[in-house]
Design a protein around this motif. Structure first.
Motif, PDB file in Angstrom:
ATOM      1  N   ARG A 326       5.172 -26.041 -25.072  1.00  0.00           N
ATOM      2  CA  ARG A 326       3.849 -25.444 -25.297  1.00  0.00           C
ATOM      3  C   ARG A 326       2.945 -26.346 -26.142  1.00  0.00           C
ATOM      4  NH1 ARG A 326       6.992 -20.429 -26.640  1.00  0.00           N
ATOM      5  NH2 ARG A 326       7.096 -19.178 -24.730  1.00  0.00           N
ATOM      6  N   LEU A 327       3.535 -27.308 -26.870  1.00  0.00           N
ATOM      7  CA  LEU A 327       2.751 -28.218 -27.708  1.00  0.00           C
ATOM      8  C   LEU A 327       2.279 -29.455 -26.942  1.00  0.00           C
ATOM      9  CD1 LEU A 327       4.758 -28.236 -31.078  1.00  0.00           C
ATOM     10  CD2 LEU A 327       2.449 -27.341 -30.711  1.00  0.00           C
ATOM     11  N   ASP A 328       2.636 -29.563 -25.677  1.00  0.00           N
ATOM     12  CA  ASP A 328       2.298 -30.764 -24.925  1.00  0.00           C
ATOM     13  C   ASP A 328       0.787 -30.954 -24.835  1.00  0.00           C
ATOM     14  OD1 ASP A 328       3.638 -32.835 -22.931  1.00  0.00           O
ATOM     15  OD2 ASP A 328       1.773 -32.141 -22.010  1.00  0.00           O
ATOM     16  N   LYS A 329       0.359 -32.225 -24.886  1.00  0.00           N
ATOM     17  CA  LYS A 329      -1.073 -32.557 -24.899  1.00  0.00           C
ATOM     18  C   LYS A 329      -1.787 -32.174 -23.614  1.00  0.00           C
ATOM     19  CE  LYS A 329      -0.330 -36.944 -25.658  1.00  0.00           C
ATOM     20  NZ  LYS A 329       1.143 -36.858 -25.617  1.00  0.00           N
ATOM     21  N   LYS A 330      -1.060 -32.042 -22.501  1.00  0.00           N
ATOM     22  CA  LYS A 330      -1.711 -31.741 -21.223  1.00  0.00           C
ATOM     23  C   LYS A 330      -2.068 -30.268 -21.071  1.00  0.00           C
ATOM     24  CE  LYS A 330       1.769 -33.514 -18.979  1.00  0.00           C
ATOM     25  NZ  LYS A 330       2.439 -34.024 -20.195  1.00  0.00           N
ATOM     26  N   ASN A 331      -1.513 -29.406 -21.912  1.00  0.00           N
ATOM     27  CA  ASN A 331      -1.764 -27.975 -21.773  1.00  0.00           C
ATOM     28  C   ASN A 331      -3.220 -27.636 -22.056  1.00  0.00           C
ATOM     29  OD1 ASN A 331       0.949 -27.614 -21.216  1.00  0.00           O
ATOM     30  ND2 ASN A 331       1.490 -27.125 -23.332  1.00  0.00           N
ATOM     31  N   THR A 332      -3.707 -26.585 -21.418  1.00  0.00           N
ATOM     32  CA  THR A 332      -5.086 -26.143 -21.610  1.00  0.00           C
ATOM     33  C   THR A 332      -5.122 -24.632 -21.743  1.00  0.00           C
ATOM     34  OG1 THR A 332      -5.426 -26.055 -19.209  1.00  0.00           O
ATOM     35  CG2 THR A 332      -6.105 -28.073 -20.340  1.00  0.00           C
ATOM     36  N   ALA A 333      -6.027 -24.152 -22.592  1.00  0.00           N
ATOM     37  CA  ALA A 333      -6.282 -22.718 -22.741  1.00  0.00           C
ATOM     38  C   ALA A 333      -5.005 -21.917 -22.986  1.00  0.00           C
ATOM     39  CB  ALA A 333      -7.014 -22.178 -21.510  1.00  0.00           C
ATOM     40  N   GLY A 334      -4.081 -22.523 -23.728  1.00  0.00           N
ATOM     41  CA  GLY A 334      -2.867 -21.811 -24.089  1.00  0.00           C
ATOM     42  C   GLY A 334      -1.882 -21.604 -22.962  1.00  0.00           C
ATOM     43  N   THR A 335      -2.049 -22.322 -21.844  1.00  0.00           N
ATOM     44  CA  THR A 335      -1.118 -22.192 -20.720  1.00  0.00           C
ATOM     45  C   THR A 335      -0.475 -23.542 -20.413  1.00  0.00           C
ATOM     46  OG1 THR A 335      -2.834 -22.639 -19.061  1.00  0.00           O
ATOM     47  CG2 THR A 335      -2.491 -20.336 -19.719  1.00  0.00           C
ATOM     48  N   ARG A 337       0.507 -26.713 -18.431  1.00  0.00           N
ATOM     49  CA  ARG A 337      -0.088 -27.552 -17.375  1.00  0.00           C
ATOM     50  C   ARG A 337       0.894 -28.693 -17.136  1.00  0.00           C
ATOM     51  NH1 ARG A 337      -4.169 -31.792 -17.975  1.00  0.00           N
ATOM     52  NH2 ARG A 337      -5.445 -32.011 -16.100  1.00  0.00           N
ATOM     53  N   LEU A 338       1.612 -28.624 -16.040  1.00  0.00           N
ATOM     54  CA  LEU A 338       2.702 -29.557 -15.782  1.00  0.00           C
ATOM     55  C   LEU A 338       2.401 -30.449 -14.577  1.00  0.00           C
ATOM     56  CD1 LEU A 338       5.797 -27.179 -16.157  1.00  0.00           C
ATOM     57  CD2 LEU A 338       4.680 -28.552 -17.913  1.00  0.00           C
ATOM     58  N   ILE A 339       3.100 -31.577 -14.532  1.00  0.00           N
ATOM     59  CA  ILE A 339       3.058 -32.439 -13.358  1.00  0.00           C
ATOM     60  C   ILE A 339       4.273 -32.083 -12.515  1.00  0.00           C
ATOM     61  CG2 ILE A 339       2.814 -34.778 -12.507  1.00  0.00           C
ATOM     62  CD1 ILE A 339       0.646 -33.782 -14.542  1.00  0.00           C
ATOM     63  N   LEU A 340       4.026 -31.536 -11.348  1.00  0.00           N
ATOM     64  CA  LEU A 340       5.089 -31.154 -10.421  1.00  0.00           C
ATOM     65  C   LEU A 340       4.887 -31.945  -9.126  1.00  0.00           C
ATOM     66  CD1 LEU A 340       5.081 -27.308 -11.138  1.00  0.00           C
ATOM     67  CD2 LEU A 340       6.512 -29.078 -12.190  1.00  0.00           C
ATOM     68  N   TRP A 341       5.667 -31.645  -8.090  1.00  0.00           N
ATOM     69  CA  TRP A 341       5.476 -32.394  -6.834  1.00  0.00           C
ATOM     70  C   TRP A 341       5.696 -31.518  -5.611  1.00  0.00           C
ATOM     71  CZ3 TRP A 341      10.024 -36.474  -6.171  1.00  0.00           C
ATOM     72  CH2 TRP A 341      11.229 -35.804  -6.000  1.00  0.00           C
ATOM     73  N   ARG A 342       5.205 -32.041  -4.480  1.00  0.00           N
ATOM     74  CA  ARG A 342       5.447 -31.414  -3.176  1.00  0.00           C
ATOM     75  C   ARG A 342       6.389 -32.289  -2.347  1.00  0.00           C
ATOM     76  NH1 ARG A 342       2.642 -26.907  -2.592  1.00  0.00           N
ATOM     77  NH2 ARG A 342       0.816 -26.607  -3.939  1.00  0.00           N
ATOM     78  N   GLY A 343       7.165 -33.076  -3.047  1.00  0.00           N
ATOM     79  CA  GLY A 343       8.109 -33.990  -2.419  1.00  0.00           C
ATOM     80  C   GLY A 343       7.849 -35.399  -2.888  1.00  0.00           C
ATOM     81  N   ILE A 344       8.708 -36.310  -2.494  1.00  0.00           N
ATOM     82  CA  ILE A 344       8.634 -37.695  -2.964  1.00  0.00           C
ATOM     83  C   ILE A 344       7.302 -38.333  -2.613  1.00  0.00           C
ATOM     84  CG2 ILE A 344       9.626 -39.994  -2.627  1.00  0.00           C
ATOM     85  CD1 ILE A 344      12.350 -38.434  -2.237  1.00  0.00           C
ATOM     86  N   GLY A 345       6.646 -38.871  -3.639  1.00  0.00           N
ATOM     87  CA  GLY A 345       5.351 -39.527  -3.467  1.00  0.00           C
ATOM     88  C   GLY A 345       4.165 -38.598  -3.462  1.00  0.00           C
ATOM     89  N   ARG A 346       4.368 -37.305  -3.794  1.00  0.00           N
ATOM     90  CA  ARG A 346       3.265 -36.339  -3.719  1.00  0.00           C
ATOM     91  C   ARG A 346       3.247 -35.443  -4.956  1.00  0.00           C
ATOM     92  NH1 ARG A 346       4.006 -32.947   1.316  1.00  0.00           N
ATOM     93  NH2 ARG A 346       6.236 -33.343   0.971  1.00  0.00           N
ATOM     94  N   ALA A 347       2.999 -36.071  -6.106  1.00  0.00           N
ATOM     95  CA  ALA A 347       2.904 -35.318  -7.356  1.00  0.00           C
ATOM     96  C   ALA A 347       1.510 -34.719  -7.492  1.00  0.00           C
ATOM     97  CB  ALA A 347       3.199 -36.224  -8.548  1.00  0.00           C
TER      98      ALA A 347
END
Length: 370
Positions: A326-335, A337-347
């Motif tokens: 929850r302390l990560d710098k990418k989070n916004t508005a208290g939620t 915000r993660l980097i996920l993917w839709r498969g290899i090469g598609r983050a």
């Protein structure tokens, strides 16, 4: 390492509007003072290194500093020493040197040294030059390029820092000869991350060359570094201060930084935490119906072939890790915000990630290790 001609130097330019700097990759670069000395504009230089790297390479670097007023500041080795206290000591070293606004800080070491040295350079007289001389694979392929600098706090990693671009990056692969196997493998995690984010062809290339890379073949190493740096240079050129696309480079980092912090920066190397974090991000993507198990399986097998950890360390509580995320710098508005993917090469960047799904993923990972 199989031999490679010292003249076979690859040059990649990082272009940020009118600002540009070279990334040199090859053998014999550390002693090639004629190449990098031209990037120094003044008469003062401070070399920041650590107690492991300096005995090996400081003397070789120093030959290129003849005629300048220079000194060195050495950290103890390890992530735990990337602290405000050591930034203060580096700034005091600049003061004792009498460094003026045309001085240069030279970072000789891995990511910890580069981050701290760059942050000290950004702070001294509101910003002076610095040059990155990475001596680890992880720093060569990632942290030395792009201008991110910073230090850790007990509550989280890299929560304090600045964007401050180097004048040059000198990646001499000869320094990898003294890099312990564990640290070398940790650097390969950042390579896999770059391919997993946005280059499916590179991911397939890594699968085909995994054994050669694990054996430290020089030609494969240079090609790997160059491909990763070119990719990152393009992303940084389009989004220098991480307002959008550059955030994709953090695939696995929110999980990974939580693992590092929970382990007090001693249980895992950064690249090891990124490897585990990428796998957790892939499994969370599966849970959210964004990706398929086949992609997660390919990632798992490649990490294992490269000798990287894929399981969470014992003794870490999922609830504690979620709190740190929850302390990560990418989070916004208290939620989240993660980097996920839709498969290899598609983050992709995903805002408002369901915390219950994250917690379930962490609990499932812990169960695999018990």
């Amino acid at each position: 390492m199989n031999r490679m001609n010292e003249t076979d130097v690859q040059t990649i330019e990082v272009a940020l509007g009118e600002r540009r700097y070279p990334v040199w990759i090859g053998r014999g670069l550390l002693g090639d003072g004629a190449r990098w000395r031209a990037r120094l504009r003044g008469r003062h230089a401070l070399v920041v290194s650590n107690t492991t790297v300096a005995p090996l390479y400081l003397e070789r670097l120093a030959r290129g500093l003849e005629g300048l007023q220079w000194s060195s500041f050495l950290l103890e080795d390890g992530e735990a020493h990337k602290s405000f206290a050591n930034v203060g000591r580096a700034l005091e070293a600049l003061a004792l040197l009498g460094a003026t606004r045309d001085a240069c800080v030279i970072a000789l070491g891995g990511g910890v040294v580069g981050d701290l040295a760059g942050f000290a350079a950004a702070c001294w007289m509101r910003g002076i030059d610095f040059i990155q001389v990475p001596t680890t694979l992880l720093a060569m392929v990632d942290s030395s390029v792009g201008g991110k600098t910073g230090v850790n706090l007990p509550s989280g990693k890299n929560l304090v820092g600045a964007f401050h671009q180097p004048r040059a990056v000198v990646a001499d692969i000869d320094t990898l000869a003294t890099l312990p196997d564990r640290e070398y493998r940790a650097g390969l995690a950042e390579v896999v991350k770059g391919a997993a984010i946005g280059d499916a062809d590179f991911f397939a290339w890594l699968e085909a060359h995994a054994d050669t890379l694990a054996a430290r073949g020089s030609a494969a190493i240079v090609e790997t570094i160059a491909r990763k740096v070119r990719y990152k240079a393009g992303v940084v050129a389009r989004d220098e201060t991480e307002q959008g696309e550059r955030a994709l480079l953090n695939l696995g980092h929110t999980f990974g930084h939580a693992l590092e912090t929970a382990g007090r920066y001693t249980a895992l190397l950064h690249g090891e935490a990124v490897a585990i974090g990428m796998l957790l991000a892939a499994r969370l993507s599966e849970r959210l119906d964004m990706s398929h198990a086949d992609d997660t399986g390919r990632l798992l097998r490649l990490l294992e072939r490269l000798g990287l950890p894929v399981a969470m360390p014992d003794g870490l509580e999922p609830e504690q890790l979620l709190a740190l995320m929850r302390l990560d710098k990418k989070n916004t508005a208290g939620t989240l915000r993660l980097i996920l993917w839709r498969g290899i090469g598609r983050a992709e960047i995903v805002a408002g990630v369901d915390e219950d799904a994250v917690l379930a993923t962490l609990k499932e990972a812990r169960a695999r290790t018990s």
